[in-house]
Enzyme design. Structure first.
Site, PDB file in Angstrom:
ATOM      1  CE  LYS A   1      -2.613   3.078   2.976  1.00  0.00           C
ATOM      2  NZ  LYS A   1      -3.889   3.325   3.645  1.00  0.00           N
TER       3      LYS A   1
ATOM      4  N   GLY B   1      -7.389   9.797   9.378  1.00  0.00           N
ATOM      5  CA  GLY B   1      -7.645   9.971  11.051  1.00  0.00           C
ATOM      6  C   GLY B   1      -9.167  10.765  10.461  1.00  0.00           C
TER       7      GLY B   1
END
Lengths: 285, 66
Positions: A118, A179
């Site tokens: 990733k 987040g």
């Protein structure tokens, strides 16, 4: 309807698996392993999420380690495909080095995650938004080195096209900053990303990565037609992470089914659900 | 001689291999990857790569992340 499954059975068995590069999965939810208060809680949440793919980060080994516990002792490496990330890298060079290091560790553990990464190349510590130019450069190099590259991107459709053009195995647009829990801020951009990426290539995987706050965000992403969702903080930092892990699993399934079922068109005015004929007569006045 | 390991100065015998450095640091190679001066040193070469004064070594592992 032609569906042959029993009324109470989810028609998911008939769904095609999610394919990314050489990998195939039934679950469309990828979850991270960061921010958990204990490894035991993480383990329980991974199981409850139903995920088959879990992300990890590459960091310096502590030379003097008091606890001596490794996260790898709490992950069933025969069950999960590990997706190593390049989180925290701010240049293409750093991200490429970290990708190679992650591959080295997972090769040694004989985990199928050794051939993919990733990719995150960040542009700025405050927003953690990707640097699109460095991200394209790193993708190109890692593809040359044989990696299947899942690329964390902004939701910009042009960047998405560029990433696919240089060989990204999946483009993973952010719903909102990492987040932040803001959900999908610009669904129209995600829609355009999918239109471009899937043009003539309907199975090209698009995964919403980052920004998810709650289960409805996951369902919404799936309803937009995304192939999967990757999240971490929304579970790990929930008040009850285990309950949220269950919610995320169900939301992924619900969103996928809803997307496939085909929603009704939006209309400005009402359409009665009950018959408009056969109503009783009004009393004479 | 002195080398840098994860940003810390460490004393090692000249010519020491990466495999022996890991033993000195009491580290199991299984969960680790090692980089020397920015280049990955594959596990299969830990025994043959000899360290040189001033080498910058990174020893990394996998941790929780998203």
């Amino acid at each position: 309807m032609t569906n042959s499954s029993s009324p109470s059975e989810l028609p998911l068995a008939a769904d095609r698996p999610l394919r990314i590069g050489s990998h195939t999965f039934q679950s469309r939810l990828f979850v991270g392993t960061g921010k958990y208060s204990t490894y035991e809680l993480m383990q329980a949440c991974l199981a409850a999420s139903g995920s088959e793919v879990i992300t990890v980060a590459v960091r310096r080994e502590r030379l003097i380690d008091k606890a001596g516990r490794s996260i790898l002792d709490f992950i069933d490496l025969s069950k999960y495909t590990i997706l190593p990330n390049t989180a925290g890298c701010f240049t293409a060079e750093e991200a490429i080095r970290v990708a190679r290091l992650g591959r080295e560790i997972l090769s040694g553990l004989e985990n199928p995650g050794a051939n993919w990464v990733k990719l995150e190349v960040l542009g700025d510590a405050k927003t953690l938004l990707p640097d699109p130019i460095a991200t394209v450069q790193a993708t190109e190099q890692l593809v040359k080195e044989g990696f299947e590259v899942l690329v964390y991107s902004t939701d910009d459709p042009i960047t998405a096209k560029r990433l696919k053009a240089v060989g990204a195995a999946s483009v993973m647009p952010a719903g909102s900053p990492i987040g932040s829990g803001q959900g999908i801020l610009n669904p129209n951009n995600i829609r355009i990303c999918m239109e471009y990426l899937k043009d003539g290539d309907p199975d090209y995987p698009v995964i919403v990565d980052a920004g998810v706050g709650s289960a409805s965000d996951v369902s919404f992403a799936m309803e937009l037609g995304c192939d999967g969702v990757l999240l971490n903080t929304a579970i790990a930092s929930a008040t009850d992470p285990l309950k949220m892990a269950h919610a995320m699993r169900l939301a992924t399934v619900a969103g996928r089914l809803s997307s496939q079922a085909g929603r009704i068109p939006r209309k400005l005015y009402a359409t009665a659900s009950s018959p408009e004929t056969g109503t009783i007569a009004p009393l004479p006045r | 001689m002195q080398i840098q390991v994860n940003g810390e100065a460490i004393e090692v015998e000249p010519g020491r291999s990466i495999a022996k450095l890991l033993v000195q640091l009491q580290k199991q190679a299984r969960y680790l990857a090692v980089e020397r001066n920015g280049l990955l040193v594959p596990r299969s070469r830990h025994g043959e790569v000899a360290l040189v004064e001033g080498d910058a070594i990174e020893i990394v592992t996998l941790v929780g992340g998203g």
